[in-house]
Design an enzyme around this catalytic site. Structure first.
Site: not given
Ligand code: TRP
Length: 326
Positions: A107, A189, A192
């Protein structure tokens, strides 16, 4: 105890990877499921969409079968004791170990202009969420293992310094491998953040589901009987299996093995199965979202129940730390 950040909306991967298991767990354990809205502030200073995102996630939880009579559903920000425990745990967390956390490094790289202190102490807040209920089991995916290990360390340090209060929480993985839901483009996979067209959301319309599945990657089909399946074809079969259409699965598998498969037909059937699965969830979630009074009642009752559990823990914590003077 587990939490989900209210960023993005739920998809088939979140359903089979997490939600389905939450629904099972609520019958066997005393569960606390929480929307981690405070955590989302470490990366999203803009809170305009927060309310909508939180209500969206909660409505989908309910639509998927979480029962507020069984599990306690609440919003992290509504249980103030979380922040209090977070402070005490912060005194036991070291800068060096926090800086080494994988999620922090990712992040910090992604938002170099906003490496704030709460981003650094994200795992401490998560430990507070868990320890607040003295939870033993935390149903989470592999990506959260490092955070859980840190929660165990903070619990052990607290216990060592102030007295045994916290169990050391472990990841709960349901005794078997978590189901992986493949993405529609044959790569990885469903998630989002990646290719939106390869992910089926629980709020997708029937039309959109048909469109996305139609676009899923296929080829001309096998030319030789019993050819091994390429990944992207196996994925389509896997999705058919997940939605429970076993007869269709067997039929198309036989067609594949005899080189008779027509992927157009298979995708059409898959889309209809998906719709049968998703449409009721979508409609239920929509109805719940339109009933704000119902959502408010559930979240208020959940916060009260979670608050009770939190207050009992914090009584012990304050006494143990030594800040309860009278
Ligand atoms: N960090 C978790 C995630 O990114 C969300 C989370 C916050 C959580 N608090 C928690 C998970 C407590 C389990 C327990 O998905």
């Amino acid at each position: 105890m587990s939490g989900i950040r209210p960023t993005g909306i739920l998809h088939l991967g979140s359903y089979f990877g997490a939600l389905q298991n939450y629904v099972k767990l609520q019958h066997e354990y005393n569960c606390y499921f929480m929307v981690a809205d405070l955590h989302s502030l470490t990366t999203h200073p803009d809170t305009q969409m927060l309310r909508q995102s939180v209500l969206h996630v909660v409505s989908e939880y309910l639509a998927c079968g979480l029962d507020p009579e069984k599990a306690t559903l609440y919003c992290q920000s509504a249980v103030f004791e979380t922040s209090e425990l977070y402070f005490y745990l912060n005194t036991l967390a070291y800068k060096g170990e926090l800086e080494k956390t994988t999620t922090f490094k990712d992040k910090a790289r992604a938002q170099p202009q906003n490496i704030n202190a709460a981003l650094l102490t994200y795992p401490v807040l998560q430990a507070a969420d868990i320890l607040l209920h003295r939870a033993k089991y935390v149903p989470v995916g592999k990506d959260q293992e490092q955070h859980l290990e840190m929660a165990r360390n903070f619990a052990a340090r607290f216990n060592h310094r102030y007295g045994e209060i916290f169990p050391e929480p472990i990841a709960f993985n349901f005794g078997q491998e978590l189901v992986k839901v493949p993405s529609l483009d044959g790569a990885g996979k469903m998630s989002k953040s990646e290719n939106q067209n390869a992910t089926i959301y629980l709020s997708d319309s029937d039309e959109l589901i048909r469109k996305k599945i139609k676009k899923a990657k296929t080829d001309e089909g096998p030319k030789v009987p019993d050819t091994p399946m390429p990944d992207y074809i196996e994925n389509i079969f896997q999705l058919l299996k997940l939605t429970g259409a076993l007869e269709l699965y067997d039929k198309f598998k036989a067609d594949y093995n005899t080189c008779m498969i027509r992927y157009g037909d298979m995708k059409k059937e898959l889309a209809e199965e998906m719709i049968r699965f998703i449409a009721p969830i979508r409609e239920k979630a929509e109805a719940i979202r339109n009933d704000e009074g119902y959502l408010r009642d559930i979240l208020e009752a959940g916060a009260a129940k979670a608050g009770k559990s939190a207050q009992a823990t914090m009584e012990l914590v304050r006494k143990a730390v030594g800040v309860k003077y009278f």
